[in-house]
Design a protein around this motif. Structure first.
Motif, PDB file in Angstrom:
ATOM      1  N   UNK A  18       1.058  -5.522  -1.423  1.00 37.40           N
ATOM      2  CA  UNK A  18       1.797  -6.175  -1.651  1.00 37.40           C
ATOM      3  C   UNK A  18       0.805  -7.437  -2.184  1.00 37.40           C
ATOM      4  N   UNK A  19      -0.574  -7.376  -1.987  1.00 35.26           N
ATOM      5  CA  UNK A  19      -1.596  -8.423  -2.795  1.00 35.26           C
ATOM      6  C   UNK A  19      -1.284  -8.384  -4.654  1.00 35.26           C
ATOM      7  N   UNK A  20      -1.007  -7.579  -4.345  1.00 39.77           N
ATOM      8  CA  UNK A  20      -0.699  -6.891  -6.451  1.00 39.77           C
ATOM      9  C   UNK A  20      -1.742  -6.039  -6.572  1.00 39.77           C
ATOM     10  N   UNK A  21      -2.444  -6.252  -5.933  1.00 39.51           N
ATOM     11  CA  UNK A  21      -3.941  -5.604  -6.542  1.00 39.51           C
ATOM     12  C   UNK A  21      -3.540  -3.662  -6.138  1.00 39.51           C
ATOM     13  N   UNK A  22      -4.084  -3.371  -7.721  1.00 44.75           N
ATOM     14  CA  UNK A  22      -3.788  -1.867  -7.572  1.00 44.75           C
ATOM     15  C   UNK A  22      -3.915  -0.429  -6.724  1.00 44.75           C
ATOM     16  N   UNK A  23      -3.281   0.055  -6.868  1.00 44.30           N
ATOM     17  CA  UNK A  23      -2.759   1.528  -6.111  1.00 44.30           C
ATOM     18  C   UNK A  23      -4.110   1.848  -5.522  1.00 44.30           C
ATOM     19  N   UNK A  24      -4.587   2.252  -6.454  1.00 44.91           N
ATOM     20  CA  UNK A  24      -5.500   3.214  -6.114  1.00 44.91           C
ATOM     21  C   UNK A  24      -6.858   3.127  -5.550  1.00 44.91           C
ATOM     22  N   UNK A  25      -6.612   1.562  -5.412  1.00 45.94           N
ATOM     23  CA  UNK A  25      -8.438   0.958  -4.783  1.00 45.94           C
ATOM     24  C   UNK A  25      -7.826   0.620  -3.759  1.00 45.94           C
ATOM     25  N   UNK A  26      -6.904   0.115  -3.685  1.00 42.21           N
ATOM     26  CA  UNK A  26      -5.989  -0.301  -2.115  1.00 42.21           C
ATOM     27  C   UNK A  26      -6.262   1.130  -1.747  1.00 42.21           C
ATOM     28  N   UNK A  27      -5.407   2.423  -2.165  1.00 41.13           N
ATOM     29  CA  UNK A  27      -5.977   3.700  -1.252  1.00 41.13           C
ATOM     30  C   UNK A  27      -7.148   4.181  -0.974  1.00 41.13           C
ATOM     31  N   UNK A  28      -8.762   3.660  -1.843  1.00 44.51           N
ATOM     32  CA  UNK A  28      -9.781   4.189  -1.268  1.00 44.51           C
ATOM     33  C   UNK A  28     -10.620   2.986  -0.708  1.00 44.51           C
ATOM     34  N   UNK A  29     -10.309   2.033  -1.070  1.00 44.38           N
ATOM     35  CA  UNK A  29     -11.319   0.225   0.000  1.00 44.38           C
ATOM     36  C   UNK A  29     -10.290   0.868   0.646  1.00 44.38           C
ATOM     37  N   UNK A  30      -8.932   1.018   1.349  1.00 41.32           N
ATOM     38  CA  UNK A  30      -8.448   0.232   3.384  1.00 41.32           C
ATOM     39  C   UNK A  30      -8.992   2.073   3.978  1.00 41.32           C
TER      40      UNK A  30
END
Length: 460
Positions: A18-30
């Motif tokens: 929801x923050x608008x951050x790129x999906x790839x980095x959302x998945x890897x970061x979480x």
């Protein structure tokens, strides 16, 4: 307790997205944050994550995935070679004087472009720019015109060569091998991208026929919404229109024959056929005098951007699924499926419903690399045919391009639509086509031979 941590990972990814951050980095970061927390609390061990480097290297070193940039290059270059413009003009001459003729032309051209490129964005934008103003000027209902363009543009997701099928083939092959290992098999069978290409061919054509039937029904029941063109709206006589149509049809048909024909005949792998197709688009662009350094640079740049996005999402999704499994998520999903009524039927319906609902908020690439690796081995272990399952998932993912609020095909068309076309027109227009795709899912569920007959006939 077993489901809390895996479910928390999905909720955390949803919040970060929801923050608008790129999906790839959302998945890897979480995944990294949960992995660090799990290591600190002892919920996971280092051994649970030791396979990650090998998996990431396997993604980059996977020769099957070489087809992705080649098919992307093929689609982008074909868009710039103006083949779509010639097709639309010539088909408009043939069908335009029939009620709904422009609609029939768009469906047929969309199917040909799908079999030539497989790039949804290029097809929707091209047809939106070239046909939407004409359809509105001739009296077509805005919602019907926009829905038809969006839905036809998504045919590239199911009609091969399709990037979605390339990615699904790679993921399902791994899932199929995992399912066989769990059952103690020694000689592992695989499901290839070529199998999915062949399996998706008949369902894709049936979906095109359903679109044409819907357009014919609208033409018969509400002809005022799809008026025919007048005689002076076209150029020349019928013979001229036929010759123009043939001149526009022959180049893409030759390209389709070179790519799909070589795969069906067993002469080339999908990766090799993608190379042939990429080279073929260069020839078409040169023949149409649309090949120069600027166009080549733009094509390579667009190909690199889209390919980098796909591979980054693959890496982030691989990290996410590994941590998810380390927390016992896959066992929790297995227990959930075992508890569902209806056995394998109930589990399949549940997975298809989840994929459909996720399509409202996620792109097909994220769903392919996050959901399919988790549920794929479980469903295949229940005895489902991998080709049928792959085609069913591909059809289901196709709806994600049309379902608001984040249907990407809707955004593509909104960006090129005239000001008088409202967003509500586009949203209303795609609803019938989403239902048609759901009907196609039901047909394939009742008649799985539509996906399995041709692969078994050609490859045994």
């Amino acid at each position: 307790m077993d489901m809390i941590l895996p479910l928390s990972m999905f909720l955390a990814v949803g919040l970060v997205l929801l923050s608008g951050y790129p999906v790839a980095f959302c998945l890897g970061g979480v995944a990294l944050l949960f992995a660090i927390g799990g290591l600190a609390t002892g919920l996971v061990s280092v051994n649970d994550l030791t396979f990650l480097p090998g998996r990431l290297f396997g993604i980059i070193n996977n020769t099957t995935l070489i087809a992705v940039p080649l098919f992307v290059f093929m689609g982008v270059m074909l868009e710039k070679s103006r083949v779509a413009e010639k097709l639309l003009a010539s088909m408009g001459l043939l069908f335009g004087r029939l009620p709904g003729g422009l609609g029939f032309s768009i469906i047929l051209v969309g199917a040909l472009l799908a079999a030539s490129t497989g790039i949804v964005g290029a097809t929707v934008v091209t047809m939106g720019l070239l046909t939407l103003p004409t359809m509105l000027r001739r009296g077509y209902q805005p919602s019907l015109a926009t829905g038809l363009i969006c839905a036809t543009g998504t045919l590239g997701q199911i009609i091969p060569p399709s990037i979605a099928l390339v990615l699904l083939g790679d993921v399902l092959s791994t899932a199929y091998q995992e399912a066989q290992l769990r059952q103690g098999a020694w000689a592992l069978e695989t499901v290839s991208v070529g199998d999915l290409f062949v399996g998706a061919l008949i369902p894709g054509l049936v979906l095109v026929v359903l679109y044409l039937i819907y357009m014919a029904a609208v033409s018969l029941l509400r002809p005022e919404q799809v008026p025919a063109l007048e005689r002076d709206d076209g150029d020349g006589n019928d013979r001229t229109g036929l010759m123009a149509a043939l001149s526009g049809l022959i180049p893409p048909l030759l390209l389709i024959l070179a790519v799909l024909g070589s795969i069906l005949a067993g002469l080339a792998t999908p990766t090799e056929a993608a190379g042939v197709g990429a080279f073929g688009t260069l020839i078409l662009a040169a023949a149409n005098r649309h090949l120069n350094f600027t166009i080549l640079r733009e094509t390579v740049h667009g190909t690199a951007r889209l390919t980098a996005m796909v591979f980054m999402i693959m890496i982030g999704a691989s990290l996410f699924t590994m941590v998810f499994r380390a927390f016992g998520g896959e066992e929790a999903v297995q227990h959930l499926f075992d508890a569902l009524p209806g056995g394998v039927l109930g589990a399949t319906v549940m997975v298809m419903l989840i994929i459909f609902l996720l399509g409202f908020i996620l792109d097909f690439i994220e769903i392919t690399f996050v959901v399919v690796p988790i549920v794929g081995p479980i469903l295949l272990g229940m005895g489902l045919d991998p080709i049928w399952l792959g085609v069913m998932i591909a059809l289901n993912l196709q709806t994600s391009f049309l379902t608001p609020p984040f249907g990407i095909a809707l955004f593509y068309l909104r960006g090129v639509a005239p000001p008088e076309v409202l967003t509500t027109h586009i949203y209303r227009g795609v609803v019938p086509f989403v239902f048609i795709q759901i009907i196609m899912l039901g047909i394939l569920a009742l008649f799985p031979q539509l996906a399995t007959w041709l692969p078994h006939l050609l490859y045994g």
